[in-house]
Design an enzyme around this catalytic site. Structure first.
Site, mmCIF file in Angstrom:
data_model
loop_
_atom_site.group_PDB
_atom_site.id
_atom_site.type_symbol
_atom_site.label_atom_id
_atom_site.label_comp_id
_atom_site.label_asym_id
_atom_site.label_seq_id
_atom_site.Cartn_x
_atom_site.Cartn_y
_atom_site.Cartn_z
ATOM 1 N N ASN A 1 0.835 -1.193 0.000
ATOM 2 C CA ASN A 1 0.000 0.000 0.000
ATOM 3 C C ASN A 1 0.873 1.247 0.000
ATOM 4 O O ASN A 1 1.960 1.270 0.577
ATOM 5 C CB ASN A 1 -1.006 0.000 1.154
ATOM 6 C CG ASN A 1 -0.395 -0.108 2.526
ATOM 7 O OD1 ASN A 1 0.657 -0.709 2.705
ATOM 8 N ND2 ASN A 1 -1.079 0.465 3.510
ATOM 9 N N GLU B 1 0.350 5.224 0.748
ATOM 10 C CA GLU B 1 -0.583 6.181 1.320
ATOM 11 C C GLU B 1 -0.325 7.584 0.792
ATOM 12 O O GLU B 1 0.772 7.894 0.336
ATOM 13 C CB GLU B 1 -0.387 6.158 2.839
ATOM 14 C CG GLU B 1 -1.559 6.601 3.642
ATOM 15 C CD GLU B 1 -1.306 6.287 5.112
ATOM 16 O OE1 GLU B 1 -2.003 5.410 5.641
ATOM 17 O OE2 GLU B 1 -0.403 6.909 5.708
ATOM 18 N N CYS C 1 -3.868 0.638 -2.817
ATOM 19 C CA CYS C 1 -3.872 -0.591 -2.028
ATOM 20 C C CYS C 1 -2.833 -1.579 -2.553
ATOM 21 O O CYS C 1 -2.526 -1.612 -3.746
ATOM 22 C CB CYS C 1 -5.245 -1.251 -2.079
ATOM 23 S SG CYS C 1 -6.545 -0.300 -1.284
ATOM 24 N N GLU D 1 -3.129 -4.796 -2.913
ATOM 25 C CA GLU D 1 -3.707 -5.756 -3.847
ATOM 26 C C GLU D 1 -3.720 -5.199 -5.263
ATOM 27 O O GLU D 1 -3.343 -5.869 -6.227
ATOM 28 C CB GLU D 1 -5.142 -6.112 -3.449
ATOM 29 C CG GLU D 1 -5.298 -6.693 -2.058
ATOM 30 C CD GLU D 1 -5.600 -5.627 -1.012
ATOM 31 O OE1 GLU D 1 -4.884 -4.600 -0.949
ATOM 32 O OE2 GLU D 1 -6.555 -5.834 -0.242
ATOM 33 N N CYS E 1 -10.511 -4.280 0.442
ATOM 34 C CA CYS E 1 -11.553 -3.261 0.412
ATOM 35 C C CYS E 1 -12.408 -3.462 -0.839
ATOM 36 O O CYS E 1 -12.061 -4.240 -1.733
ATOM 37 C CB CYS E 1 -10.941 -1.860 0.456
ATOM 38 S SG CYS E 1 -10.218 -1.312 -1.112
ATOM 39 N N CYS F 1 -10.735 -2.759 -4.212
ATOM 40 C CA CYS F 1 -9.894 -3.886 -4.617
ATOM 41 C C CYS F 1 -10.743 -5.058 -5.102
ATOM 42 O O CYS F 1 -10.384 -5.730 -6.065
ATOM 43 C CB CYS F 1 -8.997 -4.332 -3.473
ATOM 44 S SG CYS F 1 -7.613 -3.217 -3.193
HETATM 45 ZN ZN LIG Z 1 -8.116 -1.989 -1.376
#
Ligand SMILES: [Zn+2]
Length: 129
Positions: free
Chosen positions: A37, A39, A48, A50, A83, A86
Protein backbone atom coordinates in the site's frame (compact mmCIF):
# COMPACT_ATOMS: atom_id res chain seq x y z
CA UNK A 1 4.55 -17.02 1.52
CA UNK A 2 3.98 -15.58 5.00
CA UNK A 3 7.65 -14.62 5.34
CA UNK A 4 7.61 -12.96 1.92
CA UNK A 5 4.45 -11.01 2.83
CA UNK A 6 5.98 -9.86 6.13
CA UNK A 7 9.20 -8.71 4.45
CA UNK A 8 7.24 -7.01 1.70
CA UNK A 9 5.26 -4.97 4.24
CA UNK A 10 8.48 -3.13 5.08
CA UNK A 11 8.15 -1.45 1.66
CA UNK A 12 4.72 -0.01 2.39
CA UNK A 13 4.59 3.77 2.25
CA UNK A 14 2.38 4.67 5.20
CA UNK A 15 3.61 7.88 6.87
CA UNK A 16 0.16 8.73 8.22
CA UNK A 17 -1.64 5.56 9.30
CA UNK A 18 1.37 3.25 9.77
CA UNK A 19 -1.00 0.50 8.61
CA UNK A 20 1.04 -1.75 6.35
CA UNK A 21 -0.43 -4.07 3.76
CA UNK A 22 1.30 -6.42 1.36
CA UNK A 23 -0.04 -8.51 -1.44
CA UNK A 24 1.25 -11.12 -3.85
CA UNK A 25 -0.27 -12.27 -7.11
CA UNK A 26 0.65 -15.72 -8.37
CA UNK A 27 0.03 -16.28 -12.08
CA UNK A 28 -1.01 -19.58 -13.60
CA UNK A 29 2.42 -19.91 -15.21
CA UNK A 30 4.12 -19.50 -11.84
CA UNK A 31 5.26 -15.89 -11.87
CA UNK A 32 4.89 -13.78 -8.74
CA UNK A 33 4.12 -10.07 -8.47
CA UNK A 34 4.36 -8.03 -5.29
CA UNK A 35 2.37 -5.04 -4.11
CA UNK A 36 2.30 -2.78 -1.07
CA UNK A 37 0.00 0.00 0.00
CA UNK A 38 1.09 3.54 -0.82
CA UNK A 39 -0.58 6.18 1.32
CA UNK A 40 -1.25 9.79 0.44
CA UNK A 41 -2.40 12.74 2.59
CA UNK A 42 -5.22 12.99 0.08
CA UNK A 43 -6.59 9.66 1.25
CA UNK A 44 -8.57 8.94 -1.90
CA UNK A 45 -5.31 8.96 -3.81
CA UNK A 46 -3.76 6.16 -1.78
CA UNK A 47 -3.11 2.83 -3.47
CA UNK A 48 -3.87 -0.59 -2.03
CA UNK A 49 -1.34 -3.42 -2.02
CA UNK A 50 -3.71 -5.76 -3.85
CA UNK A 51 -4.23 -3.34 -6.71
CA UNK A 52 -0.51 -2.66 -6.94
CA UNK A 53 0.28 -6.37 -7.20
CA UNK A 54 -2.43 -6.94 -9.80
CA UNK A 55 -1.38 -3.92 -11.86
CA UNK A 56 2.23 -5.13 -11.73
CA UNK A 57 1.11 -8.41 -13.27
CA UNK A 58 -0.94 -6.59 -15.91
CA UNK A 59 2.05 -4.40 -16.69
CA UNK A 60 3.90 -7.54 -17.73
CA UNK A 61 1.08 -8.58 -20.03
CA UNK A 62 -1.02 -10.82 -17.81
CA UNK A 63 -4.75 -10.62 -18.47
CA UNK A 64 -8.02 -11.91 -17.05
CA UNK A 65 -7.73 -15.66 -16.65
CA UNK A 66 -3.93 -15.61 -16.28
CA UNK A 67 -3.92 -14.98 -12.53
CA UNK A 68 -4.15 -17.90 -10.12
CA UNK A 69 -3.92 -16.76 -6.50
CA UNK A 70 -3.94 -13.57 -4.49
CA UNK A 71 -2.30 -13.28 -1.08
CA UNK A 72 -2.95 -10.33 1.22
CA UNK A 73 -1.43 -9.50 4.60
CA UNK A 74 -2.63 -6.62 6.73
CA UNK A 75 -1.09 -5.05 9.78
CA UNK A 76 -3.94 -5.47 12.25
CA UNK A 77 -4.66 -8.23 14.70
CA UNK A 78 -7.73 -9.34 12.74
CA UNK A 79 -7.61 -11.10 9.41
CA UNK A 80 -8.87 -8.36 7.10
CA UNK A 81 -10.26 -8.76 3.61
CA UNK A 82 -9.66 -6.55 0.55
CA UNK A 83 -11.55 -3.26 0.41
CA UNK A 84 -14.41 -2.96 -2.04
CA UNK A 85 -12.37 -1.01 -4.59
CA UNK A 86 -9.89 -3.89 -4.62
CA UNK A 87 -12.70 -6.41 -4.86
CA UNK A 88 -13.85 -4.74 -8.06
CA UNK A 89 -10.34 -5.07 -9.52
CA UNK A 90 -9.98 -8.65 -8.24
CA UNK A 91 -13.32 -9.58 -9.77
CA UNK A 92 -12.27 -8.15 -13.12
CA UNK A 93 -8.96 -10.00 -13.40
CA UNK A 94 -9.36 -13.27 -11.49
CA UNK A 95 -11.73 -16.11 -12.23
CA UNK A 96 -14.64 -16.55 -9.85
CA UNK A 97 -13.17 -19.72 -8.29
CA UNK A 98 -9.70 -18.21 -7.79
CA UNK A 99 -8.57 -18.08 -4.19
CA UNK A 100 -7.84 -14.99 -2.13
CA UNK A 101 -5.80 -15.88 0.95
CA UNK A 102 -5.83 -13.23 3.67
CA UNK A 103 -3.39 -13.11 6.61
CA UNK A 104 -2.80 -11.00 9.65
CA UNK A 105 0.75 -10.54 10.90
CA UNK A 106 0.43 -13.48 13.28
CA UNK A 107 -0.05 -15.74 10.28
CA UNK A 108 -3.70 -16.47 10.94
CA UNK A 109 -5.57 -16.76 7.68
CA UNK A 110 -8.93 -16.89 5.96
CA UNK A 111 -9.40 -18.22 2.46
CA UNK A 112 -12.08 -17.01 0.09
CA UNK A 113 -13.12 -17.64 -3.46
CA UNK A 114 -13.44 -14.51 -5.55
CA UNK A 115 -17.14 -15.20 -6.05
CA UNK A 116 -17.63 -15.20 -2.26
CA UNK A 117 -15.85 -11.86 -1.83
CA UNK A 118 -17.77 -10.39 -4.76
CA UNK A 119 -21.29 -11.84 -4.65
CA UNK A 120 -22.95 -9.12 -6.77
CA UNK A 121 -20.21 -7.77 -8.99
CA UNK A 122 -20.50 -4.87 -11.38
CA UNK A 123 -19.23 -6.19 -14.69
CA UNK A 124 -18.95 -5.51 -18.37
CA UNK A 125 -22.45 -6.86 -18.90
CA UNK A 126 -23.78 -4.04 -16.73
CA UNK A 127 -22.56 -1.49 -19.26
CA UNK A 128 -25.25 -2.49 -21.75
CA UNK A 129 -28.14 -0.06 -22.01
ZN1 LIG B 1 -8.12 -1.99 -1.38
Amino acid sequence: MIERLLKLQENSYVPISKYRTSSIVVTKDGNIFDGVNVENPSFRDGLCAEQNAIVSACSKGYKKGDLSLLYVMTDGSTVSTPCFLCRQVINELFEEDSLVICYNKKGESKIFKVKDLCPFPFGEEDLVW
